[in-house]
Design a protein around this motif. Sequence first.
Motif, mmCIF file in Angstrom:
data_model
loop_
_atom_site.group_PDB
_atom_site.id
_atom_site.type_symbol
_atom_site.label_atom_id
_atom_site.label_comp_id
_atom_site.label_asym_id
_atom_site.label_seq_id
_atom_site.Cartn_x
_atom_site.Cartn_y
_atom_site.Cartn_z
ATOM 1 N N MET A 1 0.852 -1.191 0.000
ATOM 2 C CA MET A 1 0.000 0.000 0.000
ATOM 3 C C MET A 1 0.892 1.247 0.000
ATOM 4 O O MET A 1 1.789 1.360 0.818
ATOM 5 N N ALA A 2 0.672 2.157 -0.923
ATOM 6 C CA ALA A 2 1.457 3.380 -1.027
ATOM 7 C C ALA A 2 1.126 4.319 0.126
ATOM 8 O O ALA A 2 0.073 4.235 0.730
ATOM 9 N N LYS A 3 2.054 5.210 0.393
ATOM 10 C CA LYS A 3 1.825 6.182 1.464
ATOM 11 C C LYS A 3 0.718 7.139 1.050
ATOM 12 O O LYS A 3 0.736 7.685 -0.046
ATOM 13 N N GLN A 4 -0.239 7.291 1.957
ATOM 14 C CA GLN A 4 -1.344 8.210 1.735
ATOM 15 C C GLN A 4 -1.915 8.590 3.097
ATOM 16 O O GLN A 4 -2.122 7.715 3.942
ATOM 17 N N PRO A 5 -2.183 9.875 3.313
ATOM 18 C CA PRO A 5 -2.755 10.285 4.597
ATOM 19 C C PRO A 5 -4.090 9.591 4.852
ATOM 20 O O PRO A 5 -4.925 9.486 3.956
ATOM 21 N N CYS A 6 -4.253 9.110 6.070
ATOM 22 C CA CYS A 6 -5.513 8.479 6.426
ATOM 23 C C CYS A 6 -5.757 8.561 7.923
ATOM 24 O O CYS A 6 -4.839 8.745 8.715
ATOM 25 N N VAL A 7 -7.018 8.414 8.271
ATOM 26 C CA VAL A 7 -7.447 8.249 9.654
ATOM 27 C C VAL A 7 -7.842 6.791 9.783
ATOM 28 O O VAL A 7 -8.484 6.242 8.896
ATOM 29 N N TYR A 8 -7.422 6.167 10.867
ATOM 30 C CA TYR A 8 -7.747 4.761 11.070
ATOM 31 C C TYR A 8 -8.340 4.573 12.458
ATOM 32 O O TYR A 8 -8.060 5.352 13.373
ATOM 33 N N TYR A 17 -12.741 -1.398 23.262
ATOM 34 C CA TYR A 17 -12.043 -0.119 23.298
ATOM 35 C C TYR A 17 -11.791 0.345 21.871
ATOM 36 O O TYR A 17 -11.541 -0.461 20.977
ATOM 37 N N ILE A 18 -11.835 1.668 21.673
ATOM 38 C CA ILE A 18 -11.652 2.257 20.346
ATOM 39 C C ILE A 18 -10.493 3.244 20.400
ATOM 40 O O ILE A 18 -10.416 4.072 21.311
ATOM 41 N N TYR A 19 -9.611 3.142 19.402
ATOM 42 C CA TYR A 19 -8.503 4.076 19.262
ATOM 43 C C TYR A 19 -8.561 4.692 17.878
ATOM 44 O O TYR A 19 -8.724 3.985 16.883
ATOM 45 N N ILE A 20 -8.407 6.005 17.801
ATOM 46 C CA ILE A 20 -8.404 6.718 16.523
ATOM 47 C C ILE A 20 -7.034 7.341 16.319
ATOM 48 O O ILE A 20 -6.511 8.014 17.211
ATOM 49 N N GLY A 21 -6.456 7.111 15.136
ATOM 50 C CA GLY A 21 -5.145 7.657 14.830
ATOM 51 C C GLY A 21 -5.071 8.175 13.409
ATOM 52 O O GLY A 21 -5.985 7.990 12.611
ATOM 53 N N VAL A 22 -3.939 8.813 13.100
ATOM 54 C CA VAL A 22 -3.702 9.359 11.763
ATOM 55 C C VAL A 22 -2.287 8.975 11.339
ATOM 56 O O VAL A 22 -1.383 8.896 12.174
ATOM 57 N N THR A 23 -2.116 8.694 10.056
ATOM 58 C CA THR A 23 -0.805 8.312 9.535
ATOM 59 C C THR A 23 -0.764 8.521 8.028
ATOM 60 O O THR A 23 -1.809 8.664 7.391
ATOM 61 N N SER A 24 0.441 8.526 7.484
ATOM 62 C CA SER A 24 0.591 8.533 6.025
ATOM 63 C C SER A 24 1.131 7.187 5.545
ATOM 64 O O SER A 24 1.336 6.997 4.351
ATOM 65 N N MET A 55 -9.373 7.614 3.820
ATOM 66 C CA MET A 55 -8.245 8.180 3.083
ATOM 67 C C MET A 55 -8.486 9.661 2.765
ATOM 68 O O MET A 55 -9.627 10.061 2.529
ATOM 69 N N PHE A 56 -7.386 10.425 2.708
ATOM 70 C CA PHE A 56 -7.464 11.863 2.439
ATOM 71 C C PHE A 56 -6.386 12.285 1.455
ATOM 72 O O PHE A 56 -5.366 11.610 1.306
ATOM 73 N N GLU A 57 -6.604 13.410 0.819
ATOM 74 C CA GLU A 57 -5.636 13.960 -0.130
ATOM 75 C C GLU A 57 -4.458 14.613 0.583
ATOM 76 O O GLU A 57 -3.354 14.631 0.058
#
Length: 99
Positions: A1-8, A17-24, A55-57
């Motif tokens: 999978m190529a690098k792309q900004p996303c929230v997971y 339990y729920i965890y929300i994170g962001v990464t590229s 996924m985000f731009e």
Amino acid sequence: MAKQPCVYILASGRRGYIYIGVTSNLAQRVWQHRTGAIEGFAKRRNCKRLVRIEMFESMYDAISREKQLKHWHREWKINLVEAENPDWIDLSLELRLRE
């Protein structure tokens, strides 16, 4: 999978339990969570099941969404996950992100 900004969203289990994170780099970040390389809430609560990805731009947009979701009520987060993943299936299996 190529690098792309996303929230997971990671979960400890169905409606757990729920965890929300962001990464590229989603593959790397999922691996870090699974191996315990990242200290914090997700590790303490055993949140390793990838249940949602957006996924985000741009990283700016992803961070804005992450902040928004972190302020949501728990039930809203559960409804968001279950709208597309009602069985809380680990999406990393489908995306081949697991070791």
